[in-house]
Scaffold this motif. Sequence first.
Motif, mmCIF file in Angstrom:
data_model
loop_
_atom_site.group_PDB
_atom_site.id
_atom_site.type_symbol
_atom_site.label_atom_id
_atom_site.label_comp_id
_atom_site.label_asym_id
_atom_site.label_seq_id
_atom_site.Cartn_x
_atom_site.Cartn_y
_atom_site.Cartn_z
ATOM 1 N N UNK A 175 0.396 7.565 5.254
ATOM 2 C CA UNK A 175 0.021 7.863 6.629
ATOM 3 C C UNK A 175 -0.962 6.879 7.226
ATOM 4 N N UNK A 176 -1.307 5.836 6.483
ATOM 5 C CA UNK A 176 -2.263 4.814 6.917
ATOM 6 C C UNK A 176 -1.671 4.031 8.091
ATOM 7 N N UNK A 190 3.093 2.404 10.438
ATOM 8 C CA UNK A 190 2.479 3.401 9.563
ATOM 9 C C UNK A 190 3.053 3.234 8.161
ATOM 10 N N UNK A 191 2.178 3.255 7.162
ATOM 11 C CA UNK A 191 2.638 3.251 5.775
ATOM 12 C C UNK A 191 3.043 4.683 5.432
ATOM 13 N N UNK A 192 4.342 4.914 5.288
ATOM 14 C CA UNK A 192 4.850 6.275 5.130
ATOM 15 C C UNK A 192 5.043 6.692 3.676
ATOM 16 N N UNK A 193 5.043 5.721 2.762
ATOM 17 C CA UNK A 193 5.247 6.070 1.350
ATOM 18 C C UNK A 193 4.642 5.009 0.444
ATOM 19 N N UNK A 208 3.804 5.032 -10.691
ATOM 20 C CA UNK A 208 4.758 5.416 -9.652
ATOM 21 C C UNK A 208 4.118 6.437 -8.712
ATOM 22 N N UNK A 209 4.440 6.295 -7.419
ATOM 23 C CA UNK A 209 3.917 7.187 -6.372
ATOM 24 C C UNK A 209 2.400 7.420 -6.517
ATOM 25 N N UNK A 210 1.599 6.355 -6.470
ATOM 26 C CA UNK A 210 0.138 6.526 -6.563
ATOM 27 C C UNK A 210 -0.403 7.267 -5.346
ATOM 28 N N UNK A 211 -1.530 7.922 -5.503
ATOM 29 C CA UNK A 211 -2.128 8.660 -4.396
ATOM 30 C C UNK A 211 -2.791 7.725 -3.393
ATOM 31 N N UNK A 212 -3.293 6.580 -3.877
ATOM 32 C CA UNK A 212 -3.941 5.611 -2.980
ATOM 33 C C UNK A 212 -3.866 4.229 -3.600
#
Length: 261
Positions: A175-176, A190-193, A208-212
Amino acid sequence: VSQLGVVVNKLDTVGWSQERFQEIVSKLGAFLRQAGFREPDVSYVPCSGLTGQNLVCAPTEDELLRWYHGPCLLEVVDKFRSPERPISKPFRLSVNDIFKGTGSGFCVSGRVETGMVHAGDKVLVQPQNEAAIVKDMQNVSVGYILCDPVKSISVTSHFEARIVVFNITVPITKGYSVVLHHQSLVEQAVITKLVSQLHKSSGEIVKRRPRCLPKNSSAVVELHTSRPICMELYKDVKELGRLMLRIGGVTVAAGLVTKIF
């Protein structure tokens, strides 16, 4: 950037000290290796901008000649490998300026990224999908691409990119909001993923799929732009597959387009 000529300036202020030169080379070399540069692609040149030593011709200072026998700065620049011009690929011109001519028409200026163009050629204005007999200046904007009508450039608002995050204060999260810079184009995005975090040197997946994404990290992310834009995969057209992400005038990341949805 694949080749570097590193100018170690003001060595005359330390008596052309070889020890000081080697100290700078050692510290900077470690940083550049971490950034992904190969040692054979980096040249270090001791010089003095004030006196002109070792800039355009061989040095004359005895203290420098005792230990340095390499090229001067101009020779380093002349020995850079010239990149191949991709003239065999479909025509792409990135528009960076538009101005009114003296007649009824107008002119665009930009850089021919790939291919070639001749007088009388038909081109396509993307992302407007307008044939290039242009009658209205409102149909062309800075950042648009003139391209081959038969092999048109991709137009998308959703793509994947491999990015390197710079020295940021706040980690990047899903969402950044960023400002995307792609050639002359400036567009909200927007960075969506956050797809994965990568090892900075090897490119292997660390998580994989890091939180930040923290500072100085490398990752694969998905982005959405506010409007459709012209985009190419980096592996196909390097010149149109690069991007920068900025916030408040500060560059927070740079990357390569790896997938277009």
